[in-house]
Structures are given as C-alpha cells and as structure tokens.
Write a protein that holds these residues in place. Structure first.
Motif, mmCIF file in Angstrom:
data_model
loop_
_atom_site.group_PDB
_atom_site.id
_atom_site.type_symbol
_atom_site.label_atom_id
_atom_site.label_comp_id
_atom_site.label_asym_id
_atom_site.label_seq_id
_atom_site.Cartn_x
_atom_site.Cartn_y
_atom_site.Cartn_z
ATOM 1 N N ARG A 200 -24.473 5.053 -17.085
ATOM 2 C CA ARG A 200 -23.846 4.176 -16.100
ATOM 3 C C ARG A 200 -24.823 3.883 -14.964
ATOM 4 N NH1 ARG A 200 -20.285 7.394 -14.363
ATOM 5 N NH2 ARG A 200 -20.859 7.591 -12.162
ATOM 6 N N VAL A 201 -24.873 2.637 -14.554
ATOM 7 C CA VAL A 201 -25.736 2.218 -13.455
ATOM 8 C C VAL A 201 -25.130 2.675 -12.133
ATOM 9 C CG1 VAL A 201 -26.727 0.234 -12.239
ATOM 10 C CG2 VAL A 201 -26.585 0.231 -14.747
ATOM 11 N N VAL A 202 -25.947 3.345 -11.314
ATOM 12 C CA VAL A 202 -25.454 3.837 -10.025
ATOM 13 C C VAL A 202 -26.208 3.240 -8.839
ATOM 14 C CG1 VAL A 202 -24.449 5.971 -10.918
ATOM 15 C CG2 VAL A 202 -26.872 5.930 -10.258
ATOM 16 N N THR A 203 -27.272 2.497 -9.077
ATOM 17 C CA THR A 203 -27.865 1.617 -8.078
ATOM 18 C C THR A 203 -28.259 0.331 -8.776
ATOM 19 O OG1 THR A 203 -28.700 3.382 -6.641
ATOM 20 C CG2 THR A 203 -29.755 1.246 -6.434
ATOM 21 N N GLU A 210 -36.065 -2.676 -11.013
ATOM 22 C CA GLU A 210 -35.757 -1.280 -11.277
ATOM 23 C C GLU A 210 -34.298 -1.033 -10.933
ATOM 24 O OE1 GLU A 210 -38.910 0.251 -8.903
ATOM 25 O OE2 GLU A 210 -37.758 0.196 -7.049
ATOM 26 N N LEU A 211 -33.715 -0.062 -11.586
ATOM 27 C CA LEU A 211 -32.339 0.336 -11.316
ATOM 28 C C LEU A 211 -32.246 1.843 -11.502
ATOM 29 C CD1 LEU A 211 -30.997 0.936 -14.349
ATOM 30 C CD2 LEU A 211 -30.909 -1.547 -14.422
ATOM 31 N N TRP A 212 -31.097 2.378 -11.153
ATOM 32 C CA TRP A 212 -30.861 3.816 -11.312
ATOM 33 C C TRP A 212 -29.614 4.032 -12.157
ATOM 34 C CZ3 TRP A 212 -33.493 8.011 -8.802
ATOM 35 C CH2 TRP A 212 -34.588 7.605 -8.009
ATOM 36 N N VAL A 213 -29.685 5.027 -13.021
ATOM 37 C CA VAL A 213 -28.543 5.426 -13.832
ATOM 38 C C VAL A 213 -28.256 6.901 -13.576
ATOM 39 C CG1 VAL A 213 -29.072 3.742 -15.639
ATOM 40 C CG2 VAL A 213 -29.962 6.089 -15.833
ATOM 41 N N THR A 214 -27.127 7.351 -14.059
ATOM 42 C CA THR A 214 -26.835 8.776 -14.048
ATOM 43 C C THR A 214 -26.570 9.239 -15.469
ATOM 44 O OG1 THR A 214 -25.435 10.546 -13.159
ATOM 45 C CG2 THR A 214 -24.360 8.437 -13.624
ATOM 46 N N VAL A 215 -27.082 10.413 -15.785
ATOM 47 C CA VAL A 215 -26.798 11.017 -17.085
ATOM 48 C C VAL A 215 -25.640 12.008 -16.975
ATOM 49 C CG1 VAL A 215 -29.165 10.713 -17.882
ATOM 50 C CG2 VAL A 215 -28.511 12.877 -16.800
ATOM 51 N N LYS A 216 -25.061 12.089 -15.767
ATOM 52 C CA LYS A 216 -23.913 12.977 -15.535
ATOM 53 C C LYS A 216 -22.741 12.122 -15.049
ATOM 54 C CE LYS A 216 -26.419 17.269 -14.649
ATOM 55 N NZ LYS A 216 -26.556 18.446 -13.766
ATOM 56 N N PRO A 217 -21.925 11.635 -15.954
ATOM 57 C CA PRO A 217 -20.902 10.633 -15.597
ATOM 58 C C PRO A 217 -19.944 11.065 -14.507
ATOM 59 C CG PRO A 217 -21.136 10.820 -17.988
ATOM 60 C CD PRO A 217 -21.931 11.939 -17.400
ATOM 61 N N TRP A 218 -19.642 12.346 -14.393
ATOM 62 C CA TRP A 218 -18.612 12.766 -13.441
ATOM 63 C C TRP A 218 -19.199 13.447 -12.209
ATOM 64 C CZ3 TRP A 218 -14.751 10.068 -14.618
ATOM 65 C CH2 TRP A 218 -14.464 9.768 -15.952
ATOM 66 N N GLU A 219 -20.502 13.422 -12.076
ATOM 67 C CA GLU A 219 -21.123 14.076 -10.924
ATOM 68 C C GLU A 219 -20.888 13.246 -9.660
ATOM 69 O OE1 GLU A 219 -25.327 16.325 -10.210
ATOM 70 O OE2 GLU A 219 -25.466 14.204 -10.766
ATOM 71 N N HIS A 220 -20.028 13.754 -8.779
ATOM 72 C CA HIS A 220 -19.733 13.108 -7.497
ATOM 73 C C HIS A 220 -19.473 11.614 -7.657
ATOM 74 C CE1 HIS A 220 -22.491 16.579 -6.132
ATOM 75 N NE2 HIS A 220 -21.238 16.976 -6.049
ATOM 76 N N LYS A 253 -30.071 -7.623 -14.945
ATOM 77 C CA LYS A 253 -29.555 -7.767 -13.584
ATOM 78 C C LYS A 253 -28.242 -7.011 -13.500
ATOM 79 C CE LYS A 253 -32.836 -10.654 -12.321
ATOM 80 N NZ LYS A 253 -33.900 -10.239 -11.382
ATOM 81 N N ALA A 254 -28.339 -5.745 -13.176
ATOM 82 C CA ALA A 254 -27.181 -4.853 -13.263
ATOM 83 C C ALA A 254 -26.562 -4.605 -11.905
ATOM 84 C CB ALA A 254 -27.605 -3.522 -13.883
ATOM 85 N N ASN A 255 -25.254 -4.385 -11.884
ATOM 86 C CA ASN A 255 -24.511 -3.925 -10.719
ATOM 87 C C ASN A 255 -24.058 -2.490 -10.943
ATOM 88 O OD1 ASN A 255 -24.672 -6.474 -9.461
ATOM 89 N ND2 ASN A 255 -22.822 -7.172 -10.523
ATOM 90 N N VAL A 256 -23.675 -1.839 -9.877
ATOM 91 C CA VAL A 256 -23.100 -0.499 -9.994
ATOM 92 C C VAL A 256 -21.874 -0.555 -10.901
ATOM 93 C CG1 VAL A 256 -21.867 1.300 -8.713
ATOM 94 C CG2 VAL A 256 -24.007 0.358 -7.805
ATOM 95 N N GLY A 257 -21.761 0.444 -11.761
ATOM 96 C CA GLY A 257 -20.634 0.503 -12.678
ATOM 97 C C GLY A 257 -20.893 -0.140 -14.018
#
Length: 608
Positions: A200-203, A210-220, A253-257
């Motif tokens: 999931r994209v988180v930035t 560049e973008l940021w993802v998380t590999v921990k879906p439920w982390e905060h 071109k990604a958005n958060v979520g």
C-alpha cells in the motif's frame, strides 16, 4: 520540512558521486585478494575493506543504472554465506554508463569506498561501493539471484539499536542484528536483489518520481490509508521508498491508499532523501484506492470558523491561485478567519528589496470571489527585507484573511516590522497595544525566521485574539535513518525558544483576562507530541486541539512514509472548557500526487 527542490538537480541522481567530502576514508592494507561480496560488506555498516583495493570479486549483475551522477551496476554473489548479517550485494560505481548487462557473471577489481549521501556532516549512514573498477565479464545470460522478499514477517518491529556512546551515538560500528532491528535488517540487504508484493502506498508520488509503501499493512494505519507517526518511540518500520530504474515518464502517479499490486523487484539502495530505497527493475501495477479530497462542515451562524493554511511560497507568478481559492471556498467552506503561511512578496523569489505582498494577497482574494466565495479583507505586516527566512528574496510572511460581514478586525495603529506588540488592561479586559502586531520581532529567537503576527478580532461582541505562526523549519535535523541514533534534532533549539516566546505572550493576555479567547495557530513545524508543543501549551495556557481527534486522524503532512502533524491550532482554556469546539484536519494536499501545497489546512469551529 525542508524543500528539496533547491537541493537536487534531477530526479534520481541521489546515490553516489564519490568525493573526499563524502567518503569515509579508513587506514587499511593496500590490497586484498580472494574476497567475496559478503566479506566486503562485513557484519557492521562499515566495510572491513574500506579504503582497500580488492581483486577479482565475483558476482552476477542484477541491475544497471545508466543515468544521472550515480551510474554503475549492482552485483550479487550467487553463493552466499550462512551469516544473515552480511549482505551478498554491492554497488559498483562506474561514473559513466556501465558496459555490463543484467545476467553477466563478472569479476570486479577496485577500491572499496563508504560513500555518505549528503556528505559526512549530514550524519547519514554510508553506502558500501566498489569504485574505480576494472571489470571482467566471465559469462553472459546467467540467472539473477532470486530476490529476498521483504514483508511484515521479515522486518523486525524495533526500529534501531541505540548508538554507541563511545562513538558519539553512532551505530556504524555495532554488529548488525537483522532479526532484532529494522535498520539492521535493511542494512543486511544493502545492494541485494529484493522484492515487495501488493504494498500500500503511504506517501504519494512526488515530483522526483518516488513514492513510499509499507510492507506492514496494519502498522499505525491512518484512517485514509497512510501510516501515522505518533511518537519518537513508535517508528514505522515497514516504510520503504520506491524509485525506478526505468523511465520517469512511466513512473506511477500514486496517491496514499493506492496499491502497487504484484511484485516490485530491484536492488536495495541507500540515498540522501529517505535512506533505504528499492530501486525497481520491475514495478508492480498501480491500483487506485479511490482517495478523494475532504470537505469540512460549514460553520453555523453562531460559530466562528478559524483556519490555518500553508500555501507554499505563493507569489503572483504561480498558477495555483484558482485551486487555492477553490480549496478555501469549497473544501474549507469559507472560514471566517484564515491564517495564511508562506505568502511571498509581489515578485516572489526576485531579491530586489521588494517586501510588499498586496498583489499576492489581492490576487488570492479575487480568485476566492471568482470561485463563489466571500470578499475577504486582510491584515499583515511586511517583514524587513530578507530577514524572515524561507526562499531567498521571497520574504514569506503570515497574513490574516477575514470576512468583514462575519467578524471585525480591531485596528490599533503602530504595529510594524520591528515594533513589539504588547498587552494592556482596559475596563478589566485584555487589549493588544497594536493590532496587527508582531511578537518581540527583534528577539534572537526569530533570527532568519518568521515573526508571529497577533491580531484582535470581534465576533458577536466577543473578542478573540489570534496569533499566526510559522516556526523554524526542521532543516538541518538528522534523518530517521541517520547513523546517529537517536538522531539529533538541532532545529529544535530555535523552535523551543520561539515556542517560549509565544507562550509568554499568551500568558500576558491570560494574566490580564484569564477567560480570554486566545488561538495560536499556523505551521509550527513540529509534532503534537513534541517538546515544542509542550512548551507552547505551557502549564495549560494553550492546548493543541488536534489532540481531540483519534490518533489515526492526527496528521497534516506526509513525509517519507510518515503522516505527521506540523500544522496546529492551539486554544486557551476558555475555548477548551466550552467543549463545543470542533476540529478538522482537512486532507486536500498531503496525500495526493497533484497537491498544490505540501500541507493540509486545519479548521477550528467554536462559539466564543
């Protein structure tokens, strides 16, 4: 947060230009034979062969970078050792377009270097490289080593060990423990072929592809799909930056979520703008999460709506006036008072002595009317030229907009760029000596920084004191991935002094009238849990109203995968005690790749 636009000249030239200023030079033997990549990488962040020539290091080419100032390729040993702390991959810096191809089996002779992105003064960790290489191709068309899958099970929940006090807090010399600490885990994979799946994209995608993802879906997890940064002790370990080795034109071109579905694969790099970065040879497919911009509730006739909005270096040459106006009218529902931060002078960054901003402000007011909004009036004080920080020549300042049919401004002459506003007692009530006025503008706390703007308003016969702020930025702070743990937040020194000044001024008001309605708002450049916020709040003189929201909704800014609070509205006890205020962080910018500002505006509604 500091802008990167003046600091980087191209999108992806962030990995390596070896120079004396940015390389760790260690005394070591002049030559080493028969070493493999895991020997070079070693069990700490610094190679035991740094500064040493190595000969015929074998590996398979996993990726090449043929653009920018960091040209070279990655190799990985297909015969790893059994030590999880030693990486099997390394970057070979060629400085010119590499002449190898993915799948080539090569041997490399060269000098091991520890390159520090941003230079040693940045405090960043270093990237182990082989420089000045001589390359021999042994064979072609070989299988690339299978990528290491980075997921929620592999990344530890603890972020980093404490730095070694004997080494000024550095973690460089500590033996890596990849099963215990996230930063150690990522370091143990430096230069290796890695993979993330269905992340999931988180930035959102930024202008640098560049973008940021998380590999921990439920982390905060934030309530709109991001990852919330809630304290210095609860780091988000699943964050990972994604760049691409392909064309920037093809970058999603990604958005958060949103989600990068499928596999994203490539070498794990380290750079100045975020630390550990998956530089993708293969990108997952972007799947939209359908995120939409928020709209706040309209204030009632008896409610006063007060907002803060950082419009990011707005000057008359910008093309965003109509969009900012639409945001104020539609998304913010035309607040009665708006504190604007980063209003530039009439010719923007041109440094010719111009300080007046009437053209900038009136252009925005006209755009608001054209968007169907009210005809705002405004008050501000021009700064002394080039004394308030920000973009050189821009003379950013805070500006009050207000709707005269809804709220009146008490004009009291005498306020200027160097005259301090004070508090006096008239008929038992607090009054400002000048309105608008600046808080102690010659105090050293405000050197090269914006001075708070105080104004006295009247709504339905009730006086409301509003203090517009834009405190010292976080520029110069060490990064979360710094070699020094915990990182040094040097910018706090000035920000704490500024917060002390603001709190003291609020105390002056409350000492005259303890039930006064006081609002201190703006871009505080610090978190709601920070020491800056605690100093502003003092002994109850103020309270940051964003803390009335659930933790999953407390953010105004999104930086390197962390949704965080930088913009705040703090309220005095008279407003807080009423318990009838409403607070809204209106998410229209920070989560989107097509943002018109990097900040989300905030709105407070209450009955004075």
């Amino acid at each position: 947060m500091p802008s990167r636009s003046s600091a980087r000249l191209a999108a992806l030239t962030v990995a390596a230009v070896c120079s004396a200023a940015s390389a760790v030079v260690l005394t070591s033997p002049a030559h080493a034979d028969s070493v493999r990549i895991h020997d070079i990488q070693g069990t700490t962040r610094i190679s035991p062969f740094a500064g040493q020539k190595v000969t015929d290091v074998p590996g398979v080419v996993t990726a090449t970078r043929a653009y920018g100032s960091s040209r070279g390729f990655w190799i990985q040993d297909p015969s790893p050792d059994d030590n999880p702390a030693t990486s099997e991959g390394v970057f070979v810096f060629t400085s010119s377009t590499p002449k190898v191809a993915v799948g080539d089996s090569v041997t490399v002779t060269g000098t091991v270097s520890e390159y520090v992105p941003g230079g040693t003064s940045s405090g960043n960790q270093s990237l182990t490289e082989i420089t000045k290489p001589t390359i021999t191709t042994v064979s072609t068309g070989n299988a690339v080593p299978a990528p290491v899958v980075i997921d929620e099970d592999s990344v530890p929940d603890a972020y980093t060990p404490e730095g070694d006090t004997a080494a000024a807090g550095s973690i460089n010399g500590l033996t890596l423990d990849p099963s215990a600490y996230a930063l150690d885990y990522y370091e143990s994979l430096e230069g290796m072929n890695v993979q993330v799946e269905d992340t999931r994209v988180v930035t959102a995608t930024d202008p640098y592809s560049e973008l940021w993802v998380t590999v921990k879906p439920w982390e905060h997890r934030g309530h709109r799909g991001g990852t919330v940064y809630g304290s210095y002790d609860s780091q988000n370990t699943g964050r990972l930056q994604i760049q691409s080795l392909g064309s920037t034109a093809d970058f999603p071109k990604a958005n958060v979520g949103d989600t990068l579905e499928g596999a994203t694969t490539g070498p794990l790099d380290f750079n100045q703008y975020g630390g550990y970065t998956l530089v993708a040879s293969k990108l997952g497919t972007l799947q939209s999460g359908g995120l939409e911009r928020e709209t706040t509730q309209k204030q009632s006739s008896r409610e006063l709506a007060v907002a803060t909005y950082n419009v990011e270096n707005l000057d008359p040459s910008d093309a965003t006036f109509d969009q900012h106006a639409a945001a104020i009218v539609n998304n913010l529902q035309s607040p009665d008072i708006v504190s604007l931060e980063e209003i530039q002078d009439n010719n923007g960054a041109k440094d010719d002595g111009t300080v007046d901003a009437s053209e900038t402000v009136n252009k925005l007011i006209d755009a608001i009317v054209a968007a169907g909004g009210p005809k705002y009036e405004w008050r501000s004080i021009n700064p002394v030229n080039d004394q308030d920080g920000g973009e050189p020549g821009g003379n950013i300042r805070q500006v009050f907009l207000f709707i005269p049919e809804r709220v009146s401004f008490v004009d009291r002459a005498g306020g200027d760029s160097t005259t301090a506003v004070g508090v006096t007692k008239v008929d038992g009530k607090a009054q400002l000596t000048v309105s608008p006025g600046r808080i102690d503008p010659t105090n050293a706390a405000w050197n090269s920084s914006r001075k708070p703007l105080a104004g006295e308003f009247v709504f339905h016969g009730k006086t409301v004191f509003v203090i517009a702020n834009h405190l010292n930025s976080k520029g110069g702070d060490q990064s979360l991935t710094s070699q020094y743990q915990p990182p040094v937040r040097s910018s706090e020194i000035q920000r704490h002094a500024q917060a002390t000044e603001v709190n003291a001024f609020v105390k002056d008001i409350l000492s005259v009238q303890k039930n006064a309605n006081v609002i201190a708002l703006g871009d505080m450049n610090d978190f709601e849990f920070s020491e800056t916020a605690k100093i502003l709040e003092g002994d109850g003189e103020l309270w940051s109203a964003i803390k009335s929201l659930p933790k999953s909704e407390r953010y105004t800014y999104d930086y390197q995968g962390n949704e965080q609070v930088l913009d705040q509205i703090l309220i005095s006890p008279a407003i807080r005690r009423g318990c009838d205020f409403e607070y809204d962080s209106v998410h229209i910018n920070a989560e989107f790749n097509d943002q018109i500002s990097d900040h989300d505006p905030q709105v407070l509604r209450f009955r004075p």
